[in-house]
Design an enzyme around this catalytic site. Structure first.
Site, PDB file in Angstrom:
ATOM      1  N   SER A  29       0.948  -1.353   0.049  1.00 57.86           N
ATOM      2  CA  SER A  29       0.121   0.033  -0.006  1.00 57.86           C
ATOM      3  C   SER A  29       0.947   1.154   0.086  1.00 57.86           C
ATOM      4  O   SER A  29       1.626   1.268   1.048  1.00 57.86           O
ATOM      5  CB  SER A  29      -0.892   0.090   1.231  1.00 57.86           C
ATOM      6  OG  SER A  29      -1.416   1.330   1.607  1.00 57.86           O
ATOM      7  N   HIS A  39      -1.111  -1.358  -4.169  1.00 63.72           N
ATOM      8  CA  HIS A  39      -2.472  -0.855  -3.625  1.00 63.72           C
ATOM      9  C   HIS A  39      -2.529   0.595  -3.307  1.00 63.72           C
ATOM     10  O   HIS A  39      -1.701   1.274  -2.839  1.00 63.72           O
ATOM     11  CB  HIS A  39      -2.364  -1.701  -2.120  1.00 63.72           C
ATOM     12  CG  HIS A  39      -3.700  -1.674  -1.673  1.00 63.72           C
ATOM     13  ND1 HIS A  39      -4.887  -2.279  -1.974  1.00 63.72           N
ATOM     14  CD2 HIS A  39      -4.080  -0.759  -0.623  1.00 63.72           C
ATOM     15  CE1 HIS A  39      -5.930  -2.115  -1.197  1.00 63.72           C
ATOM     16  NE2 HIS A  39      -5.574  -1.070  -0.412  1.00 63.72           N
ATOM     17  N   ASP A  74      -4.826   3.661  -2.046  1.00 63.58           N
ATOM     18  CA  ASP A  74      -6.106   3.561  -0.941  1.00 63.58           C
ATOM     19  C   ASP A  74      -6.497   5.148  -1.335  1.00 63.58           C
ATOM     20  O   ASP A  74      -6.102   6.072  -1.007  1.00 63.58           O
ATOM     21  CB  ASP A  74      -5.270   3.903   0.266  1.00 63.58           C
ATOM     22  CG  ASP A  74      -5.025   2.270   0.729  1.00 63.58           C
ATOM     23  OD1 ASP A  74      -6.149   1.520   0.658  1.00 63.58           O
ATOM     24  OD2 ASP A  74      -4.025   1.987   1.492  1.00 63.58           O
ATOM     25  N   MET A  89      -9.213   7.687  -0.081  1.00 60.79           N
ATOM     26  CA  MET A  89      -9.944   8.311   0.931  1.00 60.79           C
ATOM     27  C   MET A  89     -10.771   9.796   0.928  1.00 60.79           C
ATOM     28  O   MET A  89      -9.862  10.550   0.220  1.00 60.79           O
ATOM     29  CB  MET A  89      -9.218   8.374   2.428  1.00 60.79           C
ATOM     30  CG  MET A  89      -8.478   7.046   2.612  1.00 60.79           C
ATOM     31  SD  MET A  89      -7.648   6.965   4.180  1.00 60.79           S
ATOM     32  CE  MET A  89      -6.840   5.589   3.957  1.00 60.79           C
ATOM     33  N   HIS A 107      -8.614   0.906  -4.042  1.00 55.64           N
ATOM     34  CA  HIS A 107      -9.320   0.492  -2.921  1.00 55.64           C
ATOM     35  C   HIS A 107      -9.891   2.123  -2.671  1.00 55.64           C
ATOM     36  O   HIS A 107      -9.368   2.788  -2.012  1.00 55.64           O
ATOM     37  CB  HIS A 107      -8.567   0.186  -1.596  1.00 55.64           C
ATOM     38  CG  HIS A 107      -9.307   0.251  -0.310  1.00 55.64           C
ATOM     39  ND1 HIS A 107      -8.605  -0.295   0.768  1.00 55.64           N
ATOM     40  CD2 HIS A 107     -10.716  -0.157  -0.140  1.00 55.64           C
ATOM     41  CE1 HIS A 107      -9.509  -0.252   1.820  1.00 55.64           C
ATOM     42  NE2 HIS A 107     -10.980  -0.281   1.258  1.00 55.64           N
ATOM     43  N   MET A 151     -12.089   4.124  -0.492  1.00 56.04           N
ATOM     44  CA  MET A 151     -13.142   4.293   0.521  1.00 56.04           C
ATOM     45  C   MET A 151     -13.681   5.641   0.331  1.00 56.04           C
ATOM     46  O   MET A 151     -13.267   6.745   1.277  1.00 56.04           O
ATOM     47  CB  MET A 151     -12.043   4.436   1.675  1.00 56.04           C
ATOM     48  CG  MET A 151     -11.303   2.997   2.363  1.00 56.04           C
ATOM     49  SD  MET A 151      -9.751   2.923   3.141  1.00 56.04           S
ATOM     50  CE  MET A 151      -8.749   3.122   1.774  1.00 56.04           C
ATOM     51  N   MET A 195     -11.528  -6.055   5.149  1.00 55.52           N
ATOM     52  CA  MET A 195     -10.656  -5.332   6.156  1.00 55.52           C
ATOM     53  C   MET A 195     -10.265  -5.944   7.292  1.00 55.52           C
ATOM     54  O   MET A 195     -10.990  -6.322   8.145  1.00 55.52           O
ATOM     55  CB  MET A 195     -11.307  -3.713   6.517  1.00 55.52           C
ATOM     56  CG  MET A 195     -11.527  -2.896   5.247  1.00 55.52           C
ATOM     57  SD  MET A 195     -10.012  -2.328   4.342  1.00 55.52           S
ATOM     58  CE  MET A 195      -9.101  -1.635   5.601  1.00 55.52           C
ATOM     59  N   GLY A 229      -9.219   4.000   7.143  1.00 53.87           N
ATOM     60  CA  GLY A 229      -8.705   5.302   7.075  1.00 53.87           C
ATOM     61  C   GLY A 229      -7.139   5.449   7.524  1.00 53.87           C
ATOM     62  O   GLY A 229      -6.594   6.612   7.115  1.00 53.87           O
ATOM     63  N   PHE A 230      -6.268   4.519   7.995  1.00 48.39           N
ATOM     64  CA  PHE A 230      -5.352   4.845   8.428  1.00 48.39           C
ATOM     65  C   PHE A 230      -4.120   3.612   8.366  1.00 48.39           C
ATOM     66  O   PHE A 230      -4.682   2.474   8.446  1.00 48.39           O
ATOM     67  CB  PHE A 230      -4.921   5.385   9.880  1.00 48.39           C
ATOM     68  CG  PHE A 230      -5.663   6.746  10.241  1.00 48.39           C
ATOM     69  CD1 PHE A 230      -5.235   7.773   9.815  1.00 48.39           C
ATOM     70  CD2 PHE A 230      -7.140   6.552  10.718  1.00 48.39           C
ATOM     71  CE1 PHE A 230      -6.115   8.956   9.870  1.00 48.39           C
ATOM     72  CE2 PHE A 230      -7.725   7.693  10.655  1.00 48.39           C
ATOM     73  CZ  PHE A 230      -7.410   8.815  10.475  1.00 48.39           C
ATOM     74  N   GLY A 231      -2.835   3.705   8.024  1.00 45.50           N
ATOM     75  CA  GLY A 231      -1.834   2.552   8.077  1.00 45.50           C
ATOM     76  C   GLY A 231      -1.390   2.648   9.599  1.00 45.50           C
ATOM     77  O   GLY A 231      -1.677   3.393  10.176  1.00 45.50           O
ATOM     78  N   ASP A 288      -6.452  -6.572   4.170  1.00 46.90           N
ATOM     79  CA  ASP A 288      -5.856  -4.998   4.291  1.00 46.90           C
ATOM     80  C   ASP A 288      -6.000  -4.723   5.774  1.00 46.90           C
ATOM     81  O   ASP A 288      -7.016  -4.364   6.346  1.00 46.90           O
ATOM     82  CB  ASP A 288      -6.843  -4.281   3.295  1.00 46.90           C
ATOM     83  CG  ASP A 288      -6.247  -2.936   3.165  1.00 46.90           C
ATOM     84  OD1 ASP A 288      -4.925  -2.629   3.656  1.00 46.90           O
ATOM     85  OD2 ASP A 288      -6.848  -2.020   2.463  1.00 46.90           O
ATOM     86  N   GLY A 289      -4.803  -4.334   6.247  1.00 49.36           N
ATOM     87  CA  GLY A 289      -4.624  -3.906   7.525  1.00 49.36           C
ATOM     88  C   GLY A 289      -3.832  -4.683   8.792  1.00 49.36           C
ATOM     89  O   GLY A 289      -4.308  -5.641   8.748  1.00 49.36           O
ATOM     90  N   GLY A 290      -2.821  -3.906   9.049  1.00 51.95           N
ATOM     91  CA  GLY A 290      -2.043  -4.663  10.115  1.00 51.95           C
ATOM     92  C   GLY A 290      -1.442  -6.419   9.596  1.00 51.95           C
ATOM     93  O   GLY A 290      -0.954  -7.144  10.346  1.00 51.95           O
ATOM     94  N   GLY A 301       1.268  -2.365   4.094  1.00 51.64           N
ATOM     95  CA  GLY A 301       1.885  -0.661   3.935  1.00 51.64           C
ATOM     96  C   GLY A 301       2.950  -0.719   4.788  1.00 51.64           C
ATOM     97  O   GLY A 301       4.126  -0.855   4.337  1.00 51.64           O
TER      98      GLY A 301
HETATM   99  C1  DX5 Z   1      -6.156   1.341   5.550  1.00 52.86           C
HETATM  100  C2  DX5 Z   1      -5.755   1.074   4.314  1.00 52.86           C
HETATM  101  C3  DX5 Z   1      -4.647   0.235   4.118  1.00 52.86           C
HETATM  102  C4  DX5 Z   1      -3.430   0.517   4.904  1.00 52.86           C
HETATM  103  C5  DX5 Z   1      -2.786  -0.783   5.453  1.00 52.86           C
HETATM  104  O1  DX5 Z   1      -7.480   2.102   5.367  1.00 52.86           O
HETATM  105  O2  DX5 Z   1      -6.929   0.522   3.744  1.00 52.86           O
HETATM  106  O3  DX5 Z   1      -4.396  -0.193   2.813  1.00 52.86           O
HETATM  107  O4  DX5 Z   1      -2.643   1.199   3.839  1.00 52.86           O
HETATM  108  O5  DX5 Z   1      -1.634  -0.244   6.154  1.00 52.86           O
HETATM  109  P1  DX5 Z   1      -0.741  -1.273   7.120  1.00 52.86           P
HETATM  110  O6  DX5 Z   1      -0.413  -2.467   6.354  1.00 52.86           O
HETATM  111  O7  DX5 Z   1       0.367  -0.442   7.424  1.00 52.86           O
HETATM  112  O8  DX5 Z   1      -2.068  -1.620   8.170  1.00 52.86           O
HETATM  113 ZN    ZN Z   2      -6.450  -0.596   1.399  1.00 55.60          ZN
END
Ligand code: DX5
Ligand code: ZN
Length: 215
Positions: free
Chosen positions: A7, A32, A34, A36, A65, A67, A137, A142-144, A175-177, A197
């Site tokens: 990402s 990827h 993102d 927003m 993606h 959002m 998800m 919203g955030f990495g 996607d996420g963590g 990410g």
């Molecule tokens: C969050 C995004 C993700 C984010 C993942 O809303 O959709 O794609 O970038 O970041 P990491 O891998 O750091 O959790």
């Molecule tokens: Zn994403």
């Protein structure tokens, strides 16, 4: 074969072209992207013009993606900006999810729906024949850099079962963590595409990290 989709939310926005250019050499499969809108999620990133700007820097598919509210309005602008894959949230203001999937395919892109952590997989089961992928998800969008929500693993297993029972080949994207530990759990549960990410862009050796995440 597991796909890894770094990402670029975690890339250096002041050198985005350079960071995107590295991804193929690092062994990434997709980019990827993102999007927003500051409305569907409490953050703002970038739009079609940024997608168009990075397009010349990679031959990898760009995985958009969305959002955003009203995702159907953004399909053609992103297709024209070079997107290959477009996913949008079932929780968005869009009432006619099936129609939006048809619009994505008519635009010549791969398409799928995205489910937030609190959204049950039942919301996408009737859409499966029309989804190339479903994105689950594993953090709130919203955030990495957030922590993986372990309950996601049960959703992956249940969705993989539903896909197999229907004789489909739908990809499950997470996607996420995602990190080496959670990636392994996701792969074992039946995920086929992993977004990462921070794990990739903050790694000392991003190439080795992508290889580890792929398993
Ligand atoms: C969050 C995004 C993700 C984010 C993942 O809303 O959709 O794609 O970038 O970041 P990491 O891998 O750091 O959790
Ligand atoms: Zn994403």
């Amino acid at each position: 074969m597991i796909k890894i989709a770094p990402s670029i939310l975690s890339a250096d926005f002041s050198h985005l072209g350079a960071d995107v250019e590295k991804l193929a050499a690092w062994g990434a499969d997709w980019v990827h992207f993102d999007v927003m809108d500051g409305n569907f999620v409490p953050n703002i990133t970038f739009g079609p013009s940024m997608c168009k700007a990075i397009r010349p820097y990679t031959k990898l598919p760009i995985d958009v993606h969305l959002m955003v509210e009203h995702p159907s309005e953004w399909i053609l602008p992103f297709r024209d900006a070079g997107a290959d894959v477009i996913t949008f949230h079932v929780e968005s203001s869009e009432h006619h999810l099936h129609r939006v999937l048809q619009q994505v395919h008519a635009a010549g892109c791969k398409g799928g729906v995205v489910l937030c952590p609190a959204t049950p997989i039942e919301t996408c089961l009737h859409l499966l024949p029309d989804c190339d992928l479903v994105l689950l998800m594993s953090v709130n969008p919203g955030f990495g850099g957030q922590k993986f929500i372990p309950e996601t693993l049960q959703k992956i297993r249940a969705l993989r079962k539903a896909i197999n029972e229907r004789g489909l080949r739908t990809d499950i994207e997470i996607d996420g963590g995602v990190n080496p530990e959670t990636a392994r759990a996701c792969r074992e549960a039946g995920a086929t595409i992993l977004v990462a990410g921070n794990a990739v862009f903050r790694a000392d050796d991003p190439k080795a990290m992508i290889s580890t995440l792929r398993g």
